[in-house]
Design an enzyme around this catalytic site. Structure first.
Site, PDB file in Angstrom:
ATOM      1  CE1 TYR A  14      62.722 -33.386-128.881  1.00 58.01           C
ATOM      2  CE2 TYR A  14      60.694 -33.559-127.615  1.00 58.01           C
ATOM      3  CZ  TYR A  14      62.062 -33.732-127.722  1.00 58.01           C
ATOM      4  OH  TYR A  14      62.771 -34.240-126.665  1.00 58.01           O
ATOM      5  CG  HIS A  19      63.380 -37.414-135.524  1.00 59.19           C
ATOM      6  ND1 HIS A  19      63.634 -38.288-136.563  1.00 59.19           N
ATOM      7  CD2 HIS A  19      63.524 -38.164-134.395  1.00 59.19           C
ATOM      8  CE1 HIS A  19      63.919 -39.496-136.079  1.00 59.19           C
ATOM      9  NE2 HIS A  19      63.845 -39.437-134.765  1.00 59.19           N
ATOM     10  CG  ASP A  92      62.759 -38.202-139.779  1.00 62.59           C
ATOM     11  OD1 ASP A  92      63.967 -38.312-139.488  1.00 62.59           O
ATOM     12  OD2 ASP A  92      61.861 -38.711-139.081  1.00 62.59           O
ATOM     13  CG  ASN A 113      66.101 -45.650-133.094  1.00 61.57           C
ATOM     14  OD1 ASN A 113      66.608 -46.670-133.544  1.00 61.57           O
ATOM     15  ND2 ASN A 113      66.802 -44.750-132.440  1.00 61.57           N
TER      16      ASN A 113
END
Length: 192
Positions: A14, A19, A92, A113
């Site tokens: 990631y 994100h 973000d 979220n």
């Protein structure tokens, strides 16, 4: 004392994705002020130091984005920090163009979220946040694929500047307050 949390997902796969803009901004902030974010506590990587005369705890939750609130709640409780006054979250935002900053003192999760989980763990939405624009999802793209995707070379240059701007915005928030930072940074990218 301030707790400054940058949101992202742990693990190499990631790294440098849209994100993980919060993690990248935290790395820039840590480098600028000579703070190592290495200690493992509160289900996060933690670094302690001083920014503009203020004691800070820099936090990179390792819970994965959607459970960020668990880590932040643990740190707030441990350090006895008032989240309405001394919590700053960096993350973000797909509703802002790449590199655009938006500073707010409260507000909804806006579909993010990680922020939804933080609000759930705090029981309110009153905390300072810096949103870093990563660009709107192109038509036909899956949202998850988009936010877990990487920036183009040109976008990455814009984002690196945004991470430096974020570090400056943090200094203004700690020195002069969120309102001063909002006046300086919420319009900065628009003028360029």
């Amino acid at each position: 004392m301030w707790i400054i949390a940058g949101l992202g997902n742990p693990s190499y796969q990631y790294a440098k994705t849209r994100h993980n803009a919060g993690f990248d901004a935290m790395d820039c902030l840590a480098e600028k002020y000579g703070i190592d974010i290495k200690e493992k506590k509160h289900n996060a990587l933690v670094g302690k130091g001083i920014i503009e005369g203020e004691k800070v705890v820099l936090l990179k939750p390792q819970t994965f984005m959607n459970l960020s609130g668990e880590s932040i709640r643990s740190a707030l409780d441990f350090y006895k920090v008032d989240e309405k006054e001394n919590l700053l979250v960096i993350y973000d935002d797909i509703s802002l163009s790449p590199g655009q900053l938006r500073i707010r003192k409260k507000g909804s999760a806006g579909g993010h979220n990680g922020i939804k989980n933080i609000i759930a763990h705090l029981g309110h939405d009153t905390f300072v946040r810096i949103k870093i624009g990563v660009g709107e999802k192109p038509e036909g793209y899956d949202l998850v694929d988009y936010v877990l995707g990487h920036f183009s070379k040109d976008e990455r240059q814009v984002m690196e500047e945004a991470f430096r701007d974020t570090a400056e915005a943090v200094a203004v928030i700690l020195n002069e307050g969120a309102d001063a930072a909002m006046n300086l940074f919420n319009k900065k990218r628009l003028e360029q």
